[in-house]
Design a protein around this motif. Structure first.
Motif, mmCIF file in Angstrom:
data_model
loop_
_atom_site.group_PDB
_atom_site.id
_atom_site.type_symbol
_atom_site.label_atom_id
_atom_site.label_comp_id
_atom_site.label_asym_id
_atom_site.label_seq_id
_atom_site.Cartn_x
_atom_site.Cartn_y
_atom_site.Cartn_z
ATOM 1 N N GLY A 48 -5.132 -14.456 -2.954
ATOM 2 C CA GLY A 48 -6.361 -14.264 -1.897
ATOM 3 C C GLY A 48 -6.812 -15.402 -1.235
ATOM 4 N N SER A 49 -7.826 -15.111 -0.258
ATOM 5 C CA SER A 49 -8.333 -16.531 0.308
ATOM 6 C C SER A 49 -9.405 -17.039 -0.574
ATOM 7 N N ASP A 50 -9.815 -18.308 -0.526
ATOM 8 C CA ASP A 50 -10.888 -18.777 -1.392
ATOM 9 C C ASP A 50 -10.445 -19.006 -2.856
ATOM 10 N N ASP A 51 -8.976 -19.007 -3.138
ATOM 11 C CA ASP A 51 -8.568 -19.194 -4.502
ATOM 12 C C ASP A 51 -8.908 -17.711 -5.515
ATOM 13 N N ILE A 52 -9.018 -16.598 -4.769
ATOM 14 C CA ILE A 52 -9.103 -15.451 -5.471
ATOM 15 C C ILE A 52 -7.729 -14.778 -5.750
ATOM 16 N N THR A 53 -7.517 -14.380 -6.975
ATOM 17 C CA THR A 53 -6.228 -13.709 -7.465
ATOM 18 C C THR A 53 -6.540 -12.409 -7.983
ATOM 19 N N GLY A 54 -5.512 -11.539 -8.199
ATOM 20 C CA GLY A 54 -5.721 -10.482 -8.723
ATOM 21 C C GLY A 54 -4.622 -9.350 -8.875
ATOM 22 N N ILE A 55 -4.957 -8.306 -9.580
ATOM 23 C CA ILE A 55 -3.994 -7.410 -9.784
ATOM 24 C C ILE A 55 -4.404 -5.881 -9.192
ATOM 25 N N ARG A 56 -3.490 -5.111 -8.685
ATOM 26 C CA ARG A 56 -3.850 -4.017 -7.873
ATOM 27 C C ARG A 56 -3.125 -2.903 -8.751
ATOM 28 N N LEU A 57 -3.591 -1.998 -9.258
ATOM 29 C CA LEU A 57 -3.021 -0.636 -9.918
ATOM 30 C C LEU A 57 -3.306 0.616 -8.787
ATOM 31 N N ALA A 58 -2.009 1.201 -8.395
ATOM 32 C CA ALA A 58 -2.377 2.147 -7.317
ATOM 33 C C ALA A 58 -1.453 3.520 -7.872
ATOM 34 N N TYR A 59 -2.112 4.587 -7.170
ATOM 35 C CA TYR A 59 -1.243 5.785 -7.533
ATOM 36 C C TYR A 59 -1.352 6.755 -5.975
ATOM 37 N N ARG A 60 -0.240 7.250 -5.777
ATOM 38 C CA ARG A 60 -0.164 8.062 -4.527
ATOM 39 C C ARG A 60 0.154 9.342 -4.856
ATOM 40 N N PRO A 61 -1.005 10.420 -4.989
ATOM 41 C CA PRO A 61 -0.598 11.699 -5.315
ATOM 42 C C PRO A 61 -0.011 12.467 -4.314
ATOM 43 N N TYR A 62 0.177 11.856 -3.176
ATOM 44 C CA TYR A 62 0.654 13.065 -1.940
ATOM 45 C C TYR A 62 1.535 12.093 -0.964
ATOM 46 N N ILE A 63 2.676 12.496 -0.949
ATOM 47 C CA ILE A 63 3.611 11.387 0.077
ATOM 48 C C ILE A 63 4.495 12.672 0.879
ATOM 49 N N TYR A 64 4.279 12.339 2.040
ATOM 50 C CA TYR A 64 5.082 13.566 2.948
ATOM 51 C C TYR A 64 5.599 12.822 3.980
ATOM 52 N N GLU A 65 6.376 13.530 4.866
ATOM 53 C CA GLU A 65 7.067 13.142 6.110
ATOM 54 C C GLU A 65 6.585 13.742 7.079
ATOM 55 N N LEU A 66 6.151 13.273 8.465
ATOM 56 C CA LEU A 66 5.763 13.853 9.797
ATOM 57 C C LEU A 66 6.984 13.888 10.483
ATOM 58 N N LYS A 67 7.456 15.011 11.281
ATOM 59 C CA LYS A 67 8.465 15.185 11.931
ATOM 60 C C LYS A 67 8.132 15.596 13.583
ATOM 61 N N ASN A 68 8.932 15.202 14.631
ATOM 62 C CA ASN A 68 8.601 15.511 15.737
ATOM 63 C C ASN A 68 7.369 14.683 16.345
ATOM 64 N N VAL A 69 7.218 13.367 16.056
ATOM 65 C CA VAL A 69 5.878 12.861 16.484
ATOM 66 C C VAL A 69 6.201 12.117 17.703
ATOM 67 N N PRO A 70 5.501 12.293 18.690
ATOM 68 C CA PRO A 70 5.834 11.740 19.940
ATOM 69 C C PRO A 70 5.882 10.303 19.957
ATOM 70 N N TYR A 71 6.841 9.324 20.391
ATOM 71 C CA TYR A 71 6.911 8.001 20.451
ATOM 72 C C TYR A 71 7.534 7.595 19.177
ATOM 73 N N PHE A 72 7.566 8.220 17.973
ATOM 74 C CA PHE A 72 7.932 7.839 17.014
ATOM 75 C C PHE A 72 8.949 8.566 16.146
ATOM 76 N N ASP A 73 9.196 9.895 16.534
ATOM 77 C CA ASP A 73 10.207 10.769 15.758
ATOM 78 C C ASP A 73 9.462 11.170 14.380
ATOM 79 N N LYS A 74 9.593 10.253 13.627
ATOM 80 C CA LYS A 74 9.337 10.529 12.144
ATOM 81 C C LYS A 74 8.425 9.668 11.792
ATOM 82 N N LEU A 75 7.404 9.981 10.859
ATOM 83 C CA LEU A 75 6.537 8.911 10.205
ATOM 84 C C LEU A 75 6.271 9.332 8.784
#
Length: 207
Positions: free
Chosen positions: A61-88
């Protein structure tokens, strides 16, 4: 004082998060009565197969900050037929951040809880099989100590913004690495708003 803190900081942030959630959820469960859009496949739809993931991040990080980040993603999915993007690709991520600053014998520590919706899009395939994606997200976080690393960030409640690149490491897309820019600030909800910036290097595993 506590009531003022809630009214000035927490309520606007929660309102923003609920609004963002409504947009995402609304895009997934779009009205079925619009037959014309259904026939033309212009209406959003989702992939029924969802996954979860865990991630470990290293923060520089800025100002000599450091760290560790632990993350959990409980829900992952795909959007289809999105205008201009097709899939997200969409995922929700909760995380616990450990920030450190200073020399080993006199260093400061800080703890951050965060929740963020993240949108990503594949734009290139490395060797025609490894997806390379951009990702973007705006979430909310709760910072334990508002005075840290010589800064007064003004509020315990901060926005968590990210912009990065992600590449999958195998054909099954169960493992990935990411490089991100992350920014924490209260969005001007408090007169003191110096912000904190991080370079984030992440490894994630889907299951």
């Amino acid at each position: 004082m506590f009531n003022n803190l809630l009214s000035k900081n927490l309520v606007p942030i929660i309102s923003f998060t609920l609004m963002l959630s409504t947009v995402v959820v609304g895009s997934v469960w779009s009205p079925s009565s619009d037959a014309a859009l259904n026939k033309q496949n212009r209406q959003f739809s989702t992939n029924n197969k969802t996954t979860q993931a865990v991630a470990v991040d290293v923060l520089i990080g800025s100002d000599d900050i450091t760290g560790i980040r632990l993350a959990y993603r409980p829900y992952i999915y795909e959007l289809k037929n999105v205008p201009y993007f097709d899939k997200l690709d969409i995922y929700w991520e909760t995380s616990l951040n450990f920030w450190e600053y200073g020399e080993q014998n006199s260093h400061e520590t800080n703890f951050v809880l965060a929740l963020s919706p993240v949108v990503s899009k594949t734009f290139y395939y490395i060797k025609d099989k490894y997806p390379l994606k951009w990702e973007f997200g705006i979430g909310v976080s709760l910072v334990n100590d508002t005075k840290f690393a010589g800064k007064d960030i003004g509020s315990h409640y901060q926005f968590e913004d990210r912009l990065g690149l992600t590449v999958d490491l195998n054909n099954k897309q169960t493992e990935s690495v990411s490089l991100r820019y992350m920014h924490y600030s209260n969005g001007g909800l408090n007169s003191k708003n110096p912000g904190v910036d991080f370079l984030n290097m992440s490894y994630a595993y889907k299951f």
